[in-house]
Design a protein around this motif. Structure first.
Motif, mmCIF file in Angstrom:
data_model
loop_
_atom_site.group_PDB
_atom_site.id
_atom_site.type_symbol
_atom_site.label_atom_id
_atom_site.label_comp_id
_atom_site.label_asym_id
_atom_site.label_seq_id
_atom_site.Cartn_x
_atom_site.Cartn_y
_atom_site.Cartn_z
ATOM 1 N N UNK A 85 0.833 -1.100 0.016
ATOM 2 C CA UNK A 85 -0.025 -0.007 -0.056
ATOM 3 C C UNK A 85 0.926 1.301 -0.021
ATOM 4 N N UNK A 86 1.726 1.401 0.795
ATOM 5 C CA UNK A 86 2.717 2.516 0.857
ATOM 6 C C UNK A 86 3.710 2.899 -0.633
ATOM 7 N N UNK A 87 4.098 1.704 -0.849
ATOM 8 C CA UNK A 87 4.771 1.791 -2.269
ATOM 9 C C UNK A 87 3.844 2.245 -3.213
ATOM 10 N N UNK A 88 2.931 1.827 -3.478
ATOM 11 C CA UNK A 88 1.702 2.137 -4.342
ATOM 12 C C UNK A 88 1.206 3.697 -4.160
ATOM 13 N N UNK A 89 1.103 3.990 -3.023
ATOM 14 C CA UNK A 89 0.765 5.447 -2.651
ATOM 15 C C UNK A 89 1.836 6.480 -2.838
ATOM 16 N N UNK A 90 3.015 6.112 -2.622
ATOM 17 C CA UNK A 90 4.091 6.859 -2.956
ATOM 18 C C UNK A 90 4.251 7.165 -4.486
ATOM 19 N N UNK A 91 4.364 6.042 -5.234
ATOM 20 C CA UNK A 91 4.597 6.245 -6.587
ATOM 21 C C UNK A 91 3.190 7.076 -7.180
ATOM 22 N N UNK A 92 2.186 6.629 -6.715
ATOM 23 C CA UNK A 92 1.120 7.422 -7.473
ATOM 24 C C UNK A 92 1.021 8.929 -7.054
ATOM 25 N N UNK A 93 1.342 9.352 -5.792
ATOM 26 C CA UNK A 93 1.498 10.406 -5.416
ATOM 27 C C UNK A 93 2.617 11.521 -5.945
ATOM 28 N N UNK A 94 3.894 10.880 -6.158
ATOM 29 C CA UNK A 94 4.826 11.489 -6.904
ATOM 30 C C UNK A 94 4.563 11.903 -8.385
ATOM 31 N N UNK A 95 4.142 10.990 -8.825
ATOM 32 C CA UNK A 95 3.794 10.869 -10.491
ATOM 33 C C UNK A 95 2.812 12.196 -10.719
ATOM 34 N N UNK A 96 1.467 11.803 -10.219
ATOM 35 C CA UNK A 96 0.436 12.311 -10.601
ATOM 36 C C UNK A 96 0.598 13.891 -9.840
ATOM 37 N N UNK A 97 0.613 13.967 -8.551
ATOM 38 C CA UNK A 97 1.073 15.330 -8.247
ATOM 39 C C UNK A 97 1.829 16.147 -8.774
ATOM 40 N N UNK A 98 3.105 15.476 -8.984
ATOM 41 C CA UNK A 98 4.173 16.409 -9.784
ATOM 42 C C UNK A 98 3.638 16.764 -11.283
ATOM 43 N N UNK A 99 2.822 15.796 -11.941
ATOM 44 C CA UNK A 99 2.449 16.304 -13.079
ATOM 45 C C UNK A 99 1.239 17.719 -13.159
ATOM 46 N N UNK A 100 0.416 17.226 -11.952
ATOM 47 C CA UNK A 100 -0.566 18.381 -11.954
ATOM 48 C C UNK A 100 -0.094 19.810 -11.316
ATOM 49 N N UNK A 101 0.909 19.600 -10.336
ATOM 50 C CA UNK A 101 1.454 20.829 -9.995
ATOM 51 C C UNK A 101 2.253 21.619 -11.069
ATOM 52 N N UNK A 102 2.990 20.688 -12.134
ATOM 53 C CA UNK A 102 3.577 21.381 -13.207
ATOM 54 C C UNK A 102 2.730 22.228 -13.902
ATOM 55 N N UNK A 103 1.486 21.804 -14.224
ATOM 56 C CA UNK A 103 0.491 22.227 -14.899
ATOM 57 C C UNK A 103 -0.195 23.622 -14.334
ATOM 58 N N UNK A 104 -0.129 23.300 -13.129
ATOM 59 C CA UNK A 104 -0.745 24.696 -12.359
ATOM 60 C C UNK A 104 0.349 25.674 -12.403
ATOM 61 N N UNK A 159 -4.330 13.849 -3.610
ATOM 62 C CA UNK A 159 -3.886 14.523 -2.516
ATOM 63 C C UNK A 159 -3.405 16.289 -2.976
ATOM 64 N N UNK A 160 -4.627 16.773 -2.520
ATOM 65 C CA UNK A 160 -4.197 18.298 -3.013
ATOM 66 C C UNK A 160 -3.047 19.043 -1.955
ATOM 67 N N UNK A 161 -2.813 18.395 -0.766
ATOM 68 C CA UNK A 161 -1.769 19.032 0.084
ATOM 69 C C UNK A 161 -0.274 18.859 -0.787
ATOM 70 N N UNK A 162 -0.069 17.955 -1.316
ATOM 71 C CA UNK A 162 1.155 17.717 -2.056
ATOM 72 C C UNK A 162 1.170 18.553 -3.556
ATOM 73 N N UNK A 163 -0.158 18.573 -4.070
ATOM 74 C CA UNK A 163 -0.104 19.383 -5.385
ATOM 75 C C UNK A 163 0.340 20.924 -4.848
ATOM 76 N N UNK A 164 -0.390 21.244 -3.880
ATOM 77 C CA UNK A 164 0.038 22.701 -3.169
ATOM 78 C C UNK A 164 1.452 22.809 -2.846
ATOM 79 N N UNK A 165 2.215 21.801 -2.179
ATOM 80 C CA UNK A 165 3.634 21.832 -1.842
ATOM 81 C C UNK A 165 4.331 22.090 -3.006
ATOM 82 N N UNK A 166 4.028 21.138 -3.965
ATOM 83 C CA UNK A 166 4.959 21.177 -5.278
ATOM 84 C C UNK A 166 4.807 22.390 -6.108
ATOM 85 N N UNK A 167 3.659 22.975 -6.082
ATOM 86 C CA UNK A 167 3.239 24.146 -6.859
ATOM 87 C C UNK A 167 4.118 25.271 -6.220
#
Length: 295
Positions: A85-104, A159-167
């Protein structure tokens, strides 16, 4: 009027007072952890009455007894489930939140500020408010008793918190890098791949570490979506162990609590420097800018 001059003795006294105060605070904050460690080595009778940090008799068999688990399911299975669960969550958050933050942070598209405000607004929603509709959706999809409800939302930048963090991190980087890349004919994907991604290592590291810690320690969603003993993660498995009779044998229960804390503590100690470095993106960007200027 002459100013007071600090003497060497005064400086040493101030440092000694600071060190003493820090040690007192450390002892107060660390006492619960040290007590759990000591209780994992006590017998059942001593745990009920002992508050010291040194067991009268070391009972190492508590770890073997606790590791055997409950109903034929050992804690090794719980740790494996937590890791998945932790590895899947880390992979998903890092990839998708980084892409979303880059767009914003770096791209320009219609209603960008509006959609970013919506994302940030989801931080105000308590997790328990969303639990019921999410549970109904996952039940209709047939995902209950599987780790999918705990992993798939991470693949959707939930996880919008990590989007905000990376933005916030990306906004601290000079936009001149984007201009240089576009002048060289770089597409948005090439800009992300060759410019933003290498510079985002501190933010990526912080996202990965915090996601792992929060996911490993999470309890309520894992208990809801993985109620079966063989599917339990370490926190929910420890809870079920206590309910099944661990309170009558507290030594093994505390032993498994110590083991469940170890991955988080080791990860935090190993990557603490990266967490602190992610708090100073402006300094890193300035260093990169000076290096480019010298070239």
């Amino acid at each position: 009027m002459s100013l007071p001059v600090a003497t060497p003795g005064t400086g040493r006294l101030a440092r000694a007072a600071t060190v003493t105060a820090l040690l007192v605070v450390l002892l107060v904050l660390g006492y619960p952890l040290l007590w759990i460690l000591a209780s994992s080595l006590r017998s059942a009778g001593e745990t009920a009455t002992g508050m010291s940090l040194w067991p009268q008799e070391f009972t190492w068999s508590n770890y073997a007894a606790g590791w055997s688990g409950i109903n034929g399911v050992g804690f090794g299975r719980f740790f494996l489930n937590s890791t998945v669960v932790a590895v899947g969550a880390v992979t998903g958050n890092v990839v998708t939140c980084l892409l979303a933050a880059f767009a914003f942070a770096r791209l320009r598209f219609p209603l960008r500020r509006f959609w970013y405000a919506i994302v940030i607004g989801t931080l105000l929603l308590p997790q328990h408010v969303l639990m019921v509709p999410q549970y109904m959706i996952f039940r209709e999809l047939g995902w209950l008793n599987t780790p999918l409800p705990l992993i798939v939302p991470k693949l959707l930048a939930a996880d919008s918190f990590f989007i905000f963090l990376i933005v916030q991190f990306l906004r601290s980087l000079p936009e001149s890098y984007d201009e240089y890349a576009r002048a060289d004919g770089a597409s948005p994907w090439q800009l992300f791949r060759h410019v933003i991604l290498p510079l985002s290592r501190p933010a990526i590291t912080a996202t990965a570490i915090l996601t792992f810690i929060w996911t490993w320690n999470d309890f309520f969603p894992q208990l809801v979506y993985l109620p079966m003993v063989e599917d339990s993660t370490a926190p929910s498995g420890l809870h079920q162990y206590a309910v099944a009779g661990g309170l009558s044998a507290p030594g093994p229960m505390f032993a498994m609590a110590v083991l469940s804390l170890l991955p988080v503590l080791l990860l935090f100690v190993a990557f603490q420097r990266h967490l602190t470095s992610s708090a100073a993106p402006g300094r890193m960007a300035a260093n990169l800018q000076r290096g480019r200027t010298r070239r």
